[in-house]
Scaffold this motif. Structure first.
Motif: not given
Length: 396
Positions: A318-322
């Protein structure tokens, strides 16, 4: 570097220093019962922009070679080179930080190399070194961990020792030498009941037998799990709640996640990009359970993302996927719920770097996804980020 004995010899040494074959360490001087210690099972570690892995006693590293963090002279590790082999060993476990690296050898010795501006190599100076140098510790180590410019080790006598950056109390020394870096190992507290210690960026956490969780250091985002009324720094370890069933913990920039014996996963601190995996964008000043599943076998935290393992060797994140670090297609960002990061099974270890994620299978093959600007994915000739598909790291 002098080569050390094989791993079997280390098991004999552990027994001689107080460990039985089951990992039981007795500490009558502490007035407590036995402390159960196990030789670390970490074989993979990911940092800010480089990573290392151990297979059959051989250590290899790849990614950003700045400051000598790959363990070889800069002339031997040019940009775009495949993973390089670190001399010495046999090695047991790697520990990768922001600009430095460490590793545990099969005889229980700890070695560090790379950037050393804050004394994170434990060598007594601030000189960066491209090749491993042994850290002077009072006993054999069973685990070593590092993150942002400080390093900690748990020894066979269940004491914990840390060294390096201490501006925000990361070394857990209380008001002793506040804000002063320590260029050599210094003991964390005075007890010999530590089973796990995890450095982060401005804070650290650890577990004391039989499963009590403690955190210390920066607390600006409630990453120490003490609620909203506590000060922005807590320089000595403070217990998180009253539970005594914690088994592992991970720290990042402003997020902390830990796992209990019953398989539940709990996170707290800042909710940047949904890294707490609690399903919304709200921060958590106290431990909050990650919903839906309670069968986690591992947890790892990057700067703004969190990953874990579930039955069958499934990776969830989960979280940032940039940069593609949690595997969501099209680089969709800020996902606050755990999602399946890779469609395959059989993963036995997962490690979250700053903006990339790596995982290992039973055959010791290592695969990564996410940011690749510093060749964290070891893909040649491109430095493009990768998402939705793990890239296999070639053998050195």
């Amino acid at each position: 570097m002098k080569r050390v004995g094989i791993a079997i010899a280390w098991l004999v040494i552990v027994a001689a220093t107080g460990c039985t074959r089951s990992g039981e360490v007795l500490h009558p001087a502490d007035g407590g019962g036995p402390v159960v210690l196990q030789l670390t099972d970490v074989r993979l570690s990911a940092g800010f922009s480089h990573a290392c892995t151990v297979a059959a006693g051989r250590l290899s590293c790849w990614g950003d070679e700045g400051d000598g963090r790959l363990g070889v002279a800069a002339a031997d590790a040019g940009t775009g080179q495949p993973p390089v082999t670190v001399a010495g060993g046999p090695w047991v476990a790697p520990a990768v930080g922001s600009v430095h690296s460490c590793a545990l050898a099969s005889d229980g010795s700890v070695w560090c190399w790379g950037g050393n501006a804050n004394g994170q190599l434990g060598s007594g100076d601030r000189t960066s070194r491209p090749e491993p140098r042994q850290v002077a510790l009072p006993a054999k180590a069973v685990d070593v961990r590092t993150a942002f410019e400080f390093t900690c080790a748990v020894l066979a006598d269940a004491s914990a020792w840390c060294w390096g950056y201490n501006w925000e109390g990361q070394l857990g020394l209380g008001d002793v030498h506040p804000g002063e870096d320590h260029l050599e190992p210094i003991q964390l507290g005075s007890t010999r009941d530590w089973t796990f210690v995890a450095p982060g960026q401005g804070h650290g956490c650890g577990i004391r037998s039989p499963g009590r969780l403690y955190c210390w250091g920066r607390n600006t985002e409630s990453q120490l799990g003490q609620g909203t009324t506590e000060p922005p720094q807590m320089r000595a370890p403070v217990q998180v709640g009253a539970d005594a069933d914690w088994v592992t913990v991970g720290c990042s920039q402003s997020t902390t996640c830990a796992r209990k014996r019953n398989g539940t996963l709990w996170c707290w601190g800042a909710q940047a990009s949904g890294a707490l995996a609690t399903g919304d964008g709200a921060p958590r000043p106290l431990p909050a359970q990650v919903p839906t599943y309670s069968d986690w076998s591992e947890v790892t935290v990057g700067t703004f993302h969190t990953c874990g393992l579930r039955p069958g060797g499934e990776i969830w994140c989960a979280g940032r996927n940039t940069e593609g670090q949690i595997g969501a297609p099209d680089f969709v960002d800020a996902l606050p719920n755990m999602m399946r990061a890779d469609p395959t099974n059989g993963w036995i270890e997962v490690r979250a770097g700053r903006f990339f994620t790596c995982a290992r299978k039973a055959d010791d093959s290592v695969w990564c996804m996410g940011q690749n600007t510093a060749r964290q994915l070891a893909v040649d000739p491109t430095t493009l980020d990768r998402s939705a598909t793990m890239v296999r790291i070639p053998a050195p």
